[in-house]
Design an enzyme around this catalytic site. Structure first.
Site, mmCIF file in Angstrom:
data_model
loop_
_atom_site.group_PDB
_atom_site.id
_atom_site.type_symbol
_atom_site.label_atom_id
_atom_site.label_comp_id
_atom_site.label_asym_id
_atom_site.label_seq_id
_atom_site.Cartn_x
_atom_site.Cartn_y
_atom_site.Cartn_z
ATOM 1 N N LEU A 66 -10.863 -0.747 5.443
ATOM 2 C CA LEU A 66 -9.838 -0.474 4.424
ATOM 3 C C LEU A 66 -8.745 0.290 5.149
ATOM 4 O O LEU A 66 -9.057 1.185 5.947
ATOM 5 C CB LEU A 66 -10.407 0.412 3.301
ATOM 6 C CG LEU A 66 -11.393 -0.214 2.319
ATOM 7 C CD1 LEU A 66 -11.942 0.864 1.378
ATOM 8 C CD2 LEU A 66 -10.734 -1.318 1.513
ATOM 9 N N ASP A 67 -7.479 -0.040 4.896
ATOM 10 C CA ASP A 67 -6.435 0.709 5.597
ATOM 11 C C ASP A 67 -6.432 2.161 5.116
ATOM 12 O O ASP A 67 -7.018 2.497 4.087
ATOM 13 C CB ASP A 67 -5.064 0.032 5.472
ATOM 14 C CG ASP A 67 -4.550 -0.048 4.052
ATOM 15 O OD1 ASP A 67 -4.430 1.008 3.421
ATOM 16 O OD2 ASP A 67 -4.242 -1.161 3.591
ATOM 17 N N ALA A 68 -5.796 3.017 5.915
ATOM 18 C CA ALA A 68 -5.879 4.469 5.676
ATOM 19 C C ALA A 68 -5.412 4.856 4.274
ATOM 20 O O ALA A 68 -5.975 5.753 3.651
ATOM 21 C CB ALA A 68 -5.071 5.219 6.734
ATOM 22 N N GLU A 69 -4.397 4.144 3.756
ATOM 23 C CA GLU A 69 -3.839 4.522 2.436
ATOM 24 C C GLU A 69 -4.639 3.936 1.269
ATOM 25 O O GLU A 69 -4.316 4.218 0.116
ATOM 26 C CB GLU A 69 -2.385 4.056 2.299
ATOM 27 C CG GLU A 69 -1.437 4.531 3.387
ATOM 28 C CD GLU A 69 -1.427 3.589 4.582
ATOM 29 O OE1 GLU A 69 -1.005 2.436 4.422
ATOM 30 O OE2 GLU A 69 -1.859 4.020 5.659
ATOM 31 N N THR A 70 -5.633 3.106 1.565
ATOM 32 C CA THR A 70 -6.449 2.499 0.506
ATOM 33 C C THR A 70 -7.769 3.246 0.391
ATOM 34 O O THR A 70 -8.415 3.527 1.408
ATOM 35 C CB THR A 70 -6.713 1.010 0.811
ATOM 36 O OG1 THR A 70 -5.462 0.332 0.910
ATOM 37 C CG2 THR A 70 -7.547 0.358 -0.280
#
Length: 252
Positions: free
Chosen positions: A115-119
């Site tokens: 999952l990307d850092a902002e998700t």
């Protein structure tokens, strides 16, 4: 020493009901009842005799069609990943990574997919490399469901575009399912998207393409697993039912 290789191999295995009990399926007595009732398969074949021996390392056992993990050294954990944490065990740029969540485990756990850092949201951590490969690979078609808070008022027409497909720089993509959960006139909207794509930042790129950039993104579901009430930053072991459902997918 028996001249029959098959019998010799079987003699070195463990009784099926004992292996089932050790794996936490049921007590040995109940496991015996399951075997006699024809509810248990070994390597796809129904087994009804109680004398059957299996090798927990190589034989595949299922009960009522649901796979059982016989290897008790395997660990499967669900994490509700917070925003700001990168999906790697060690980040070369020194950003917060997953090692803070795995430090308390004796097993060497790693993440299934990213999952990307902002998700934020559902991430599986395991020491089962085979399962991780299957679940993370897009060709196996494991679906993921996301809730996105996006800018602007999303219309039913926009939802239709998402399921029909949009053109991105790396090719067309369509959501398996999309629905509008909430839309405030002049404000932001809540959209639920289900996809089986493993492409990078796919939900963010799709929503930007239809004119509704993502403000906040949470993965709520991964295949048969639901985040449920697990709090952000919290972890728990998968239940027997959840693990069985995952293993069944991976063995298909």
């Amino acid at each position: 020493m028996s001249g029959n290789a098959g019998a010799g191999d079987a003699a070195h295995g463990e009784r099926l009901q004992k292996v089932m009990a050790a794996a936490g399926v049921a007590s040995r007595r109940v496991s015996e009842d399951m075997i006699v009732a024809g509810r248990v398969t070994v390597n796809g074949q129904v087994v009804t005799e109680l004398g059957r021996r299996v090798d927990p390392a190589s034989d595949r056992v299922a009960v009522d069609g649901t796979a059982v993990q016989l290897d008790t050294s395997r660990r499967y954990v669900m994490l509700n990943k917070p925003v700001g944490v990168v999906s790697s065990m060690r980040d070369e740029q020194g950003r917060p990574d997953l090692s803070r969540f795995t430090a308390g485990y004796s097993e060497r756990l790693f993440n299934v997919g990213r999952l990307d850092a902002e998700t934020s949201g559902l991430l599986i951590l395991t020491n089962d490399g085979e399962l991780a490969h299957v679940l993370a690979h897009p060709s196996f078609g494991v679906t993921k469901t996301y809730i996105a808070r996006v800018r602007g008022t999303v219309t039913p027409q926009t939802i239709g575009r998402l399921t029909k497909g949009v053109e991105l720089e790396d090719g067309p993509i369509a959501a398996d399912r999309a629905r509008l959960l909430q839309s405030r006139s002049g404000g932001d909207s809540l959209v639920e998207l289900t996809l089986h794509s493993g492409r990078n930042r796919i939900v963010r790129r799709m929503m930007a393409e239809v004119g509704h950039p993502v403000i906040e993104l949470v993965r709520r579901q991964f295949g048969p697993l639901h985040l449920g009430t697990l709090k952000v930053g919290a972890m728990r072991d998968l239940t027997k039912d959840e693990l069985g459902a995952l293993l069944t997918i991976s063995r298909q």
